[in-house]
Design a protein around this motif. Structure first.
Motif, PDB file in Angstrom:
ATOM      1  N   UNK A 186      -0.871 -20.084  -6.646  1.00  0.00           N
ATOM      2  CA  UNK A 186       0.605 -20.626  -6.266  1.00  0.00           C
ATOM      3  C   UNK A 186       1.662 -20.549  -7.678  1.00  0.00           C
ATOM      4  N   UNK A 187       0.867 -21.088  -8.657  1.00  0.00           N
ATOM      5  CA  UNK A 187       1.886 -21.377  -9.980  1.00  0.00           C
ATOM      6  C   UNK A 187       2.113 -20.083 -10.375  1.00  0.00           C
ATOM      7  N   UNK A 188       1.209 -18.990 -10.656  1.00  0.00           N
ATOM      8  CA  UNK A 188       1.426 -17.806 -11.386  1.00  0.00           C
ATOM      9  C   UNK A 188       1.362 -16.629 -10.841  1.00  0.00           C
ATOM     10  N   UNK A 189       0.961 -16.435  -9.830  1.00  0.00           N
ATOM     11  CA  UNK A 189       0.794 -15.210  -8.916  1.00  0.00           C
ATOM     12  C   UNK A 189       2.202 -14.788  -8.316  1.00  0.00           C
ATOM     13  N   UNK A 190       3.109 -13.714  -8.552  1.00  0.00           N
ATOM     14  CA  UNK A 190       4.288 -13.134  -8.011  1.00  0.00           C
ATOM     15  C   UNK A 190       3.867 -11.997  -7.124  1.00  0.00           C
ATOM     16  N   UNK A 191       4.729 -11.927  -6.137  1.00  0.00           N
ATOM     17  CA  UNK A 191       4.724 -10.674  -5.300  1.00  0.00           C
ATOM     18  C   UNK A 191       4.988  -9.387  -6.081  1.00  0.00           C
ATOM     19  N   UNK A 192       4.580  -8.297  -5.491  1.00  0.00           N
ATOM     20  CA  UNK A 192       4.815  -7.108  -6.258  1.00  0.00           C
ATOM     21  C   UNK A 192       6.430  -7.025  -6.335  1.00  0.00           C
ATOM     22  N   UNK A 193       7.169  -7.399  -5.711  1.00  0.00           N
ATOM     23  CA  UNK A 193       8.630  -7.017  -5.826  1.00  0.00           C
ATOM     24  C   UNK A 193       9.223  -8.216  -6.646  1.00  0.00           C
ATOM     25  N   UNK A 194       8.614  -9.186  -6.691  1.00  0.00           N
ATOM     26  CA  UNK A 194       9.056 -10.294  -7.758  1.00  0.00           C
ATOM     27  C   UNK A 194       8.452 -10.184  -9.336  1.00  0.00           C
ATOM     28  N   UNK A 244       7.364  -8.624 -12.986  1.00  0.00           N
ATOM     29  CA  UNK A 244       8.013  -7.889 -14.061  1.00  0.00           C
ATOM     30  C   UNK A 244       7.109  -6.775 -14.206  1.00  0.00           C
ATOM     31  N   UNK A 245       7.590  -5.747 -14.763  1.00  0.00           N
ATOM     32  CA  UNK A 245       6.883  -4.633 -15.176  1.00  0.00           C
ATOM     33  C   UNK A 245       6.003  -5.071 -16.322  1.00  0.00           C
ATOM     34  N   UNK A 246       4.923  -4.347 -16.607  1.00  0.00           N
ATOM     35  CA  UNK A 246       4.262  -4.682 -17.616  1.00  0.00           C
ATOM     36  C   UNK A 246       4.528  -4.024 -18.898  1.00  0.00           C
ATOM     37  N   UNK A 284     -20.007  -0.908 -14.250  1.00  0.00           N
ATOM     38  CA  UNK A 284     -20.057  -0.994 -13.033  1.00  0.00           C
ATOM     39  C   UNK A 284     -19.124   0.447 -12.375  1.00  0.00           C
ATOM     40  N   UNK A 285     -19.741   1.377 -11.872  1.00  0.00           N
ATOM     41  CA  UNK A 285     -19.266   2.443 -11.156  1.00  0.00           C
ATOM     42  C   UNK A 285     -18.669   2.053  -9.891  1.00  0.00           C
ATOM     43  N   UNK A 286     -17.284   2.060  -9.479  1.00  0.00           N
ATOM     44  CA  UNK A 286     -16.666   1.731  -8.167  1.00  0.00           C
ATOM     45  C   UNK A 286     -15.790   2.723  -7.490  1.00  0.00           C
ATOM     46  N   UNK A 287     -16.409   2.954  -6.214  1.00  0.00           N
ATOM     47  CA  UNK A 287     -15.795   4.078  -5.488  1.00  0.00           C
ATOM     48  C   UNK A 287     -14.423   3.568  -4.818  1.00  0.00           C
ATOM     49  N   UNK A 288     -13.805   2.420  -4.966  1.00  0.00           N
ATOM     50  CA  UNK A 288     -12.663   2.194  -4.569  1.00  0.00           C
ATOM     51  C   UNK A 288     -11.470   2.888  -5.686  1.00  0.00           C
ATOM     52  N   UNK A 289     -10.292   3.188  -5.006  1.00  0.00           N
ATOM     53  CA  UNK A 289      -9.146   3.703  -5.858  1.00  0.00           C
ATOM     54  C   UNK A 289      -8.932   2.780  -6.996  1.00  0.00           C
ATOM     55  N   UNK A 290      -8.127   3.417  -7.938  1.00  0.00           N
ATOM     56  CA  UNK A 290      -7.679   2.468  -9.044  1.00  0.00           C
ATOM     57  C   UNK A 290      -6.501   1.553  -8.457  1.00  0.00           C
ATOM     58  N   UNK A 340     -12.280  -3.684  -2.995  1.00  0.00           N
ATOM     59  CA  UNK A 340     -12.714  -3.682  -1.503  1.00  0.00           C
ATOM     60  C   UNK A 340     -11.855  -3.639  -0.662  1.00  0.00           C
ATOM     61  N   UNK A 341     -10.946  -2.685  -0.575  1.00  0.00           N
ATOM     62  CA  UNK A 341      -9.751  -2.208   0.298  1.00  0.00           C
ATOM     63  C   UNK A 341      -8.578  -3.206   0.179  1.00  0.00           C
ATOM     64  N   UNK A 342      -8.293  -3.925  -0.913  1.00  0.00           N
ATOM     65  CA  UNK A 342      -7.245  -4.460  -1.052  1.00  0.00           C
ATOM     66  C   UNK A 342      -6.445  -4.065  -2.306  1.00  0.00           C
ATOM     67  N   UNK A 343      -5.229  -4.246  -2.393  1.00  0.00           N
ATOM     68  CA  UNK A 343      -4.391  -3.638  -3.356  1.00  0.00           C
ATOM     69  C   UNK A 343      -4.374  -4.890  -4.233  1.00  0.00           C
ATOM     70  N   UNK A 344      -4.614  -4.601  -5.801  1.00  0.00           N
ATOM     71  CA  UNK A 344      -4.622  -5.606  -6.578  1.00  0.00           C
ATOM     72  C   UNK A 344      -3.559  -5.402  -7.477  1.00  0.00           C
ATOM     73  N   UNK A 345      -2.653  -4.386  -7.342  1.00  0.00           N
ATOM     74  CA  UNK A 345      -1.473  -4.207  -8.166  1.00  0.00           C
ATOM     75  C   UNK A 345      -0.195  -4.807  -7.514  1.00  0.00           C
TER      76      UNK A 345
END
Length: 166
Positions: free
Chosen positions: A19-27, A29-31, A151-157, A161-166
């Protein structure tokens, strides 16, 4: 032991951090970063490391030269895709000791591979007698010749586990 850990308190703290630190992708800032240039790990045997990463895992060796910070040490790189490199140093005569997981140290390196390559590499690890642990049908964990966990992971960059982390 997990029986001694207050999981409800940990969950509440995770939610507070979210709640304190995570922002939605639209909010968000670019890295400031362009990407991972290379990740460097220490190895004890250059040739064994090259054979493991290039021949077994199929990550091409791209360069090897003397480490600018330590005379006689090799600095060498493997292509892990997407213009990212996995680098190694050896430090002959320095006595760095065996690999150890320590607070603030390396836990594991997760490398994304296409699902069909993931299956092929899993078979190669099995044939080579490399112990591994499979999780969630998309991840395999194992150790390199010096004990570093991979770890070799078959998930895309950008997905886990099927959830976007970007």
């Amino acid at each position: 032991m997990t029986s001694e850990i207050d999981l409800a308190a940990i969950d509440a703290e995770r939610e507070r951090l979210r709640t304190t630190y995570l922002r939605s992708p639209r909010e968000r800032p670019a890295s400031a970063a362009r990407g991972l240039h290379h990740f460097a790990v220490v190895c004890s045997d250059v040739e064994a490391t090259i054979r493991f990463y290039q021949e077994l895992l199929e990550f091409p060796l791209t360069e090897i030269f003397e480490n600018r910070d330590y005379k006689g040490s090799n600095h060498f790189f493997f292509d892990i895709g997407n213009n990212n490199l996995l680098a190694f140093f050896d430090f002959p005569g320095l006595g760095v000791g065996p690999y150890a997981e320590v607070l603030g140290g390396l836990h594991h390196i997760a490398i994304s591979v296409e699902p069909e390559k993931w299956e092929r590499l899993k078979g190669k690890l099995r044939e080579a007698g490399v112990d591994y642990q499979e999780e969630s049908g998309t991840s395999i964990y194992f150790r390199d010749p010096d004990g570093a966990r991979l770890e070799l992971i078959a998930d895309p960059l950008g997905e886990m586990y099927g959830t976007s982390v970007l």
